[in-house]
Design a protein around this motif. Sequence first.
Motif, short mmCIF file in Angstrom:
data_model
loop_
_atom_site.label_atom_id
_atom_site.label_comp_id
_atom_site.label_asym_id
_atom_site.label_seq_id
_atom_site.Cartn_x
_atom_site.Cartn_y
_atom_site.Cartn_z
N SER A 1 0.81 -1.22 0.00
CA SER A 1 0.00 0.00 0.00
C SER A 1 0.85 1.27 0.00
N GLU A 2 2.18 1.11 0.22
CA GLU A 2 3.11 2.25 0.23
C GLU A 2 2.79 3.28 1.31
N GLN A 3 2.30 2.79 2.43
CA GLN A 3 1.99 3.68 3.56
C GLN A 3 2.68 3.13 4.79
N TRP A 4 3.65 3.89 5.33
CA TRP A 4 4.48 3.41 6.42
C TRP A 4 3.75 3.36 7.76
N SER A 5 2.93 4.39 8.03
CA SER A 5 2.46 4.57 9.40
C SER A 5 0.94 4.61 9.51
N LEU A 6 0.49 4.50 10.75
CA LEU A 6 -0.93 4.57 11.10
C LEU A 6 -1.20 5.87 11.85
N THR A 7 -2.36 6.43 11.61
CA THR A 7 -2.77 7.60 12.38
C THR A 7 -3.74 7.17 13.47
N ASP A 8 -3.70 7.84 14.59
CA ASP A 8 -4.61 7.56 15.70
C ASP A 8 -4.59 6.09 16.09
N PHE A 9 -3.38 5.56 16.28
CA PHE A 9 -3.23 4.16 16.65
C PHE A 9 -3.54 3.98 18.13
N ALA A 10 -4.60 3.24 18.42
CA ALA A 10 -4.99 2.94 19.80
C ALA A 10 -4.90 1.43 20.00
N PRO A 11 -3.84 0.93 20.59
CA PRO A 11 -3.62 -0.51 20.68
C PRO A 11 -4.78 -1.31 21.26
N MET A 12 -5.44 -0.80 22.27
CA MET A 12 -6.53 -1.54 22.91
C MET A 12 -7.73 -1.71 21.98
N ASP A 13 -7.90 -0.78 21.06
CA ASP A 13 -8.99 -0.89 20.07
C ASP A 13 -8.54 -1.61 18.81
N PHE A 14 -7.27 -1.48 18.51
CA PHE A 14 -6.73 -1.96 17.23
C PHE A 14 -6.45 -3.46 17.25
N ILE A 15 -5.88 -3.96 18.34
CA ILE A 15 -5.43 -5.35 18.42
C ILE A 15 -6.42 -6.16 19.25
N PRO A 16 -7.01 -7.22 18.69
CA PRO A 16 -7.93 -8.06 19.45
C PRO A 16 -7.22 -8.71 20.65
N SER A 17 -7.95 -8.94 21.69
CA SER A 17 -7.40 -9.55 22.90
C SER A 17 -6.76 -10.90 22.59
N THR A 18 -5.58 -11.11 23.10
CA THR A 18 -4.74 -12.32 23.00
C THR A 18 -4.10 -12.52 21.63
N VAL A 19 -4.41 -11.68 20.65
CA VAL A 19 -3.76 -11.77 19.33
C VAL A 19 -2.45 -11.01 19.37
N SER A 20 -1.41 -11.59 18.81
CA SER A 20 -0.09 -10.96 18.81
C SER A 20 0.19 -10.31 17.46
N LEU A 21 0.77 -9.12 17.50
CA LEU A 21 1.15 -8.40 16.28
C LEU A 21 2.67 -8.25 16.25
N THR A 22 3.27 -8.67 15.15
CA THR A 22 4.71 -8.53 14.99
C THR A 22 5.01 -8.07 13.57
N ILE A 23 6.28 -7.80 13.30
CA ILE A 23 6.69 -7.43 11.94
C ILE A 23 7.92 -8.24 11.58
N TYR A 24 8.22 -8.28 10.29
CA TYR A 24 9.50 -8.86 9.89
C TYR A 24 10.18 -7.92 8.92
N SER A 25 11.43 -7.58 9.23
CA SER A 25 12.27 -6.76 8.35
C SER A 25 13.54 -7.55 8.07
N SER A 26 13.82 -7.79 6.80
CA SER A 26 14.96 -8.63 6.44
C SER A 26 16.29 -7.97 6.73
N GLY A 27 16.28 -6.71 7.11
CA GLY A 27 17.53 -6.05 7.45
C GLY A 27 18.01 -6.34 8.86
#
Length: 324
Positions: free
Chosen positions: A242-268
């Motif tokens: 999508s060529e969009q680096w960031s999120l606006t108004d990121f609220a973790p408690m609303d954004f991430i469902p309970s017990t679900v883990s969010l991670t990233i992978y960067s090959s660098g």
Amino acid sequence: MKAAVIYHPGGPEQLIIEERAIPEVPAGWVLVKIKAFGLNRSELMTRKGMSPGVAFPRILGIECVGEVVQDPSGEWTSGQKVAAFMGGMGRVFDGGYAEYAVLPQELLYAFESYLGWDMLGAVPEMLQTVYGSLHLALKMAKGESLLVRGGTSSIGMLAIQLAKKQGLTVTATTRKEEKRAALLKNGADNVLIDDGHLAVHSKQVQAGGFDKVLELVGTTTLKDSLQCAAPGGIVCMTGILSEQWSLTDFAPMDFIPSTVSLTIYSSGQYRIDANSFQQFIRDVETGAIRLSIGGIFTLEEIVAAHQLMDSNIANGKIVVLPQH
């Protein structure tokens, strides 16, 4: 040597072919004759001026395969086949969009193969990204369910194959109905047409949610992808189609469902081991893994190659062969 140089950020036409002297080789670096390189979305973003800290003019290219020409230390043998990727290539120092490149020793992977350079050029960064995403970030395991969002990208197509080889049930997405057959042929068990609201549609194939989700579209669909995960599941954002680096108004408690883990992978940040790199090439040689090649170009055709990447219709890795 010929090189594709960018002096100002912008469209594909900013990539200019020019003659440059073959660079000198400082201690700790190796001169490599580049035989092939793949195109990457991060290079598209750098070309557009969206990569912080990149100074122009620059020779882009975060990966390449080729042969050693000169190593002052004597550690690498002339003619040795090598691959290189990331570690500042095409950003901090000049990268693979050229006939020769001077690269740090620690970036090089030695390998043996009878594959053509057009196939080998598709391997380094694509393998590193998929391997790291599936094994290191998502920790995939046999019997699990996986959703690959952005399945027709080169990363997505390879991820489907590696996950199936590992014994997972794989659902892949595409925005276009006409690409369904290609995903099924590539090994996907199920295909979902992505209208931006997969959380509802995904229940048709995985009522309880997916154990693992590989997010290749990026921030624009990340919240919806999190809703596709099962309780205790893991979502890894690797791609930024999508060529969009960031999120606006990121609220973790609303954004991430309970017990679900969010991670990233960067090959660098983490690198595949040399044995796994060589084994992957062997798997391609035997046909156990099929590489999806979306187009093959010469260095003089770099503008057309970037235009194809911009269009999002390649359906596979775009490879450039600098040497005639």
